[in-house]
Enzyme design. Structure first.
Site, PDB file in Angstrom:
ATOM      1  N   PRO A  14      91.509   6.980 160.689  1.00 52.53           N
ATOM      2  CG  PRO A  14      92.527   7.132 162.787  1.00 52.53           C
ATOM      3  CD  PRO A  14      92.731   6.605 161.396  1.00 52.53           C
ATOM      4  CE  LYS A  15      86.455  14.727 159.715  1.00 52.60           C
ATOM      5  NZ  LYS A  15      86.996  15.601 160.726  1.00 52.60           N
ATOM      6  CG  PHE A  16      92.377  12.172 165.032  1.00 50.76           C
ATOM      7  CD1 PHE A  16      92.805  11.955 166.332  1.00 50.76           C
ATOM      8  CD2 PHE A  16      92.726  11.240 164.070  1.00 50.76           C
ATOM      9  CE1 PHE A  16      93.562  10.846 166.654  1.00 50.76           C
ATOM     10  CE2 PHE A  16      93.477  10.128 164.378  1.00 50.76           C
ATOM     11  CZ  PHE A  16      93.899   9.930 165.677  1.00 50.76           C
ATOM     12  CD  GLU A 167      84.348  14.476 163.516  1.00 47.82           C
ATOM     13  OE1 GLU A 167      83.382  15.215 163.692  1.00 47.82           O
ATOM     14  OE2 GLU A 167      85.227  14.683 162.649  1.00 47.82           O
ATOM     15  N   GLY A 168      85.012   8.869 162.904  1.00 42.65           N
ATOM     16  CA  GLY A 168      84.727   7.837 161.921  1.00 42.65           C
ATOM     17  C   GLY A 168      85.957   7.476 161.137  1.00 42.65           C
TER      18      GLY A 168
END
Length: 186
Positions: A14-16, A167-168
């Protein structure tokens, strides 16, 4: 929605959304650096104190994040990073930070040393090893090598988990070497 890449050897994280930070555990202290190379330790003193649990010689790449009411607050992280030291400490008392790390840059074992040339899968194993005896707020980002899971998660982030401040999905090749913004000390 962009689909995660497919094929053998892909890993997904995951994009933090927070403040990109390098954590350097020296013999007697911990220093934190922003993407620009600026020392940001005074603004993230709660993370620096937590970093003392790491072995001296450890350098990690990650994101300083702040959770509020079950979601990541990008504005709170940016506000803390841009505030005065006094205000940053007051904010830390109200909203402690977490450090979501995704890569070891330097391993304390001299036989390993700089981990950037190593493949992602090896670096990931070293990250988990370095973090094994260190509790929150220093945590590795979740990762998996199952594209179906990553795609399902990405789809749900756009619908539900985006409200939590994620974010994604970041896709990484398992055999790819690491990278680091060039101004960080190693």
């Amino acid at each position: 929605m962009t689909r995660p890449p497919q094929g053998p050897g892909w890993w997904y994280e995951p994009k933090f959304d927070g403040h990109r930070t390098i954590m350097v555990r020296a013999e007697d202290t911990v220093a934190l650096y922003a993407r620009s190379g600026r020392v940001v330790t005074p603004y993230w003193m709660d993370l620096a104190l937590a970093g003392m649990a790491l072995r001296p010689g450890t350098v990690l790449d990650g994101e300083a994040v702040i959770w509020r009411d079950g979601r990541l607050e990008f504005a709170a992280a940016q506000s803390r990073a841009a505030s005065s030291v006094t205000r940053a400490r007051a904010l830390a008392a109200r909203y402690p930070a977490s450090y979501a790390c995704w890569d070891p840059v330097q391993h304390p074992d001299p036989a390993i040393g700089d981990t950037r040339p190593l493949p992602y899968t090896q670096r990931r194993a070293l990250l988990l090893e370095l973090r094994a005896k260190v509790g929150p707020p220093i945590q590795p980002v979740p990762a998996n090598d199952d594209r179906d899971v990553a795609e399902d998660v990405a789809e749900h982030w756009y619908e539900a988990l985006q409200a939590q401040g994620l974010e994604g999905v970041v896709a990484k090749q398992g055999l790819a070497p690491g990278a680091l913004f060039p101004t960080a000390p190693v």
